[in-house]
Design a protein around this motif. Structure first.
Motif, PDB file in Angstrom:
ATOM      1  N   ILE A  14      62.157  25.916  35.796  1.00 52.44           N
ATOM      2  CA  ILE A  14      61.470  27.211  35.730  1.00 52.44           C
ATOM      3  C   ILE A  14      62.331  28.232  34.992  1.00 52.44           C
ATOM      4  N   GLY A  15      63.622  28.233  35.296  1.00 54.13           N
ATOM      5  CA  GLY A  15      64.526  29.251  34.762  1.00 54.13           C
ATOM      6  C   GLY A  15      64.527  29.333  33.256  1.00 54.13           C
ATOM      7  N   THR A  16      64.476  28.180  32.571  1.00 53.67           N
ATOM      8  CA  THR A  16      64.505  28.158  31.110  1.00 53.67           C
ATOM      9  C   THR A  16      63.327  28.932  30.525  1.00 53.67           C
ATOM     10  N   GLU A  17      62.119  28.610  30.992  1.00 54.92           N
ATOM     11  CA  GLU A  17      60.922  29.260  30.442  1.00 54.92           C
ATOM     12  C   GLU A  17      60.807  30.712  30.895  1.00 54.92           C
ATOM     13  N   LEU A  18      61.241  30.982  32.114  1.00 54.91           N
ATOM     14  CA  LEU A  18      61.224  32.360  32.607  1.00 54.91           C
ATOM     15  C   LEU A  18      62.148  33.244  31.782  1.00 54.91           C
ATOM     16  N   THR A  19      63.337  32.733  31.461  1.00 49.95           N
ATOM     17  CA  THR A  19      64.302  33.498  30.661  1.00 49.95           C
ATOM     18  C   THR A  19      63.716  33.871  29.304  1.00 49.95           C
ATOM     19  N   ILE A  20      63.120  32.891  28.629  1.00 47.59           N
ATOM     20  CA  ILE A  20      62.545  33.131  27.298  1.00 47.59           C
ATOM     21  C   ILE A  20      61.437  34.187  27.378  1.00 47.59           C
ATOM     22  N   GLU A  21      60.608  34.076  28.397  1.00 45.31           N
ATOM     23  CA  GLU A  21      59.485  35.022  28.547  1.00 45.31           C
ATOM     24  C   GLU A  21      59.987  36.432  28.862  1.00 45.31           C
ATOM     25  N   LEU A  22      60.968  36.546  29.744  1.00 37.80           N
ATOM     26  CA  LEU A  22      61.516  37.867  30.093  1.00 37.80           C
ATOM     27  C   LEU A  22      62.220  38.503  28.894  1.00 37.80           C
ATOM     28  N   ARG A  23      62.894  37.686  28.098  1.00 30.72           N
ATOM     29  CA  ARG A  23      63.558  38.218  26.900  1.00 30.72           C
ATOM     30  C   ARG A  23      62.530  38.736  25.893  1.00 30.72           C
ATOM     31  N   VAL A  64      77.111  41.301  37.647  1.00 26.30           N
ATOM     32  CA  VAL A  64      76.188  42.403  37.966  1.00 26.30           C
ATOM     33  C   VAL A  64      76.786  43.741  37.535  1.00 26.30           C
ATOM     34  N   MET A  65      78.059  43.951  37.827  1.00 22.21           N
ATOM     35  CA  MET A  65      78.707  45.218  37.483  1.00 22.21           C
ATOM     36  C   MET A  65      78.911  45.335  35.966  1.00 22.21           C
ATOM     37  N   HIS A  66      79.320  44.229  35.343  1.00 18.16           N
ATOM     38  CA  HIS A  66      79.611  44.251  33.909  1.00 18.16           C
ATOM     39  C   HIS A  66      78.370  44.607  33.081  1.00 18.16           C
ATOM     40  N   TYR A  67      77.234  43.997  33.444  1.00 11.35           N
ATOM     41  CA  TYR A  67      76.002  44.222  32.673  1.00 11.35           C
ATOM     42  C   TYR A  67      75.113  45.326  33.276  1.00 11.35           C
ATOM     43  N   GLU A  68      75.584  45.944  34.365  1.00  9.46           N
ATOM     44  CA  GLU A  68      74.789  46.977  35.061  1.00  9.46           C
ATOM     45  C   GLU A  68      73.392  46.445  35.387  1.00  9.46           C
ATOM     46  N   ILE A  69      73.372  45.318  36.098  1.00  7.23           N
ATOM     47  CA  ILE A  69      72.129  44.611  36.418  1.00  7.23           C
ATOM     48  C   ILE A  69      71.299  45.380  37.444  1.00  7.23           C
ATOM     49  N   ASP A  70      69.991  45.448  37.186  1.00  9.13           N
ATOM     50  CA  ASP A  70      69.048  46.060  38.138  1.00  9.13           C
ATOM     51  C   ASP A  70      68.346  45.001  38.986  1.00  9.13           C
ATOM     52  N   GLU A  71      67.900  43.929  38.327  1.00  8.18           N
ATOM     53  CA  GLU A  71      67.082  42.924  39.002  1.00  8.18           C
ATOM     54  C   GLU A  71      67.703  41.535  38.855  1.00  8.18           C
ATOM     55  N   VAL A  72      67.611  40.744  39.931  1.00  8.56           N
ATOM     56  CA  VAL A  72      68.105  39.365  39.897  1.00  8.56           C
ATOM     57  C   VAL A  72      66.959  38.410  40.222  1.00  8.56           C
ATOM     58  N   TYR A  73      66.790  37.399  39.376  1.00  3.05           N
ATOM     59  CA  TYR A  73      65.878  36.288  39.644  1.00  3.05           C
ATOM     60  C   TYR A  73      66.750  35.102  40.045  1.00  3.05           C
ATOM     61  N   LEU A  74      66.664  34.699  41.312  1.00  3.05           N
ATOM     62  CA  LEU A  74      67.497  33.593  41.806  1.00  3.05           C
ATOM     63  C   LEU A  74      66.719  32.282  41.712  1.00  3.05           C
ATOM     64  N   MET A  75      66.921  31.541  40.632  1.00  4.44           N
ATOM     65  CA  MET A  75      66.188  30.296  40.406  1.00  4.44           C
ATOM     66  C   MET A  75      67.037  29.056  40.716  1.00  4.44           C
TER      67      MET A  75
END
Length: 315
Positions: A14-23, A64-75
């Motif tokens: 799932i993660g591979t296709e989700l990443t491409i779509e979110l990008r 998370v701190m380095h990229y100032e992450i707001d949302e995490v998808y745990l796949m």
């Protein structure tokens, strides 16, 4: 509004296709993929990537701190069939990775979490047809036990600490882009590959095993739609039932024969049969339809056409 997203387990099915779509949706630079190993070319070259162990809290916190992450998808997860072979490793990965992101949100270091559950949360005593959102849940697999426990923790963190965590119970997922990752529903992907390669397939489930399934495009769309829904509309903070289609191996074979008339299927059930027998055969997802307008677009016929059409040049 600009957001920064981290995907843990980005190299999985799932993660591979989700990443491409979110990008594509939010901009490549705003979606950080991560996994314990590197992924395929399309994932690695389309945006930032970090080698990351989802069970390592400090390492996740650093990213998370380095990229100032707001949302995490745990796949990141060990799936049903593999987890039966390595129960403690599966429990460690599936549970500790979830606690890591829940605790990051509790500490206000991230604002929103997506965590996938599964139809594996149900068990042999669950009503099989049109399985309701809230019903008997007595999972009999390590994977199912970890997902059911995870659902309870998600709801607990939401109620106790106001953590905005969202989840769906994925059925079996079908995709031509990525190979399956050790699940009991993997036959529904393998069968198309073998149909094109050899015009025959030996199935590890019996011909009448009816299970809930979903084409990957629908699963990705559901995931993103849920994450974009207003918080106040969501009534389920454990995990939403998610339905699409249900079918048996025999029905898939019949569908394939419309395109490959000589296709033959045989049956040699293994340990995965017992897992499949403990799962529902169809899903009531009325809560998802009501709360965030969920609606699947793919049935078995459309899925078969998509799979065979897209795979024919790869085998």
């Amino acid at each position: 509004m600009q957001k920064s997203i981290l995907i843990l387990g980005a190299c999985g099915q799932i993660g591979t296709e989700l990443t491409i779509e979110l990008r594509a949706k939010y901009g490549s630079e705003n979606v950080v993929a991560s996994d314990i190993r590197e992924g395929g070319e399309s994932l690695m070259q389309s945006g930032p990537f970090e080698l990351l162990d989802a069970t390592n809290y400090e390492a996740i916190e650093d990213v998370v701190m380095h990229y100032e992450i707001d949302e995490v998808y745990l796949m990141a997860a060990m799936l049903s069939a593999t987890a039966e072979k390595f129960p403690m490793r599966a429990w460690n990965l599936n549970m500790n990775s979830l606690f890591n992101v829940l605790n990051l949100a509790k500490e206000k270091k991230i604002s929103k979490i997506f965590w996938p559950s599964s139809i594996a949360v149900f068990g042999p005593n669950t009503p099989k047809e049109n399985t309701m959102q809230s019903t008997i849940m007595e999972p009999s697999t390590v994977y199912g036990i970890s997902k059911q426990s995870g659902e309870r923790w998600c709801e607990y963190y939401f109620k106790k600490f106001d953590v905005d965590v969202r989840s769906v119970r994925y059925p079996g997922l079908i995709s031509w882009k990525t190979m399956p990752g050790g699940g009991t529903t993997d036959y529904a992907v393998d069968i198309y590959h073998e149909a094109l390669k050899k015009e025959s397939y030996e199935c590890f489930l019996n011909e009448e095993t009816k299970l809930p399934m979903m084409y990957m495009d629908d699963a990705i769309r559901a995931t993103i739609n849920l994450m974009e829904s207003p918080s106040e509309k969501l009534s389920v903070r454990s995990s939403y039932n998610l339905g699409s289609m249900s079918f048996t191996p025999k029905e898939v074979a019949q569908n394939i024969r419309k395109h490959i008339p000589n296709f033959e299927i045989s049956y040699n059930p293994d340990f995965r049969q017992q897992i499949a027998d403990s799962w529902p055969s169809s899903i009531d997802d009325s809560a998802a339809k009501r709360d965030w307008n969920w609606q699947p677009e793919f049935d078995l016929e459309k899925t078969t056409e998509e799979m065979l059409d897209n795979l024919k040049d790869t085998v």
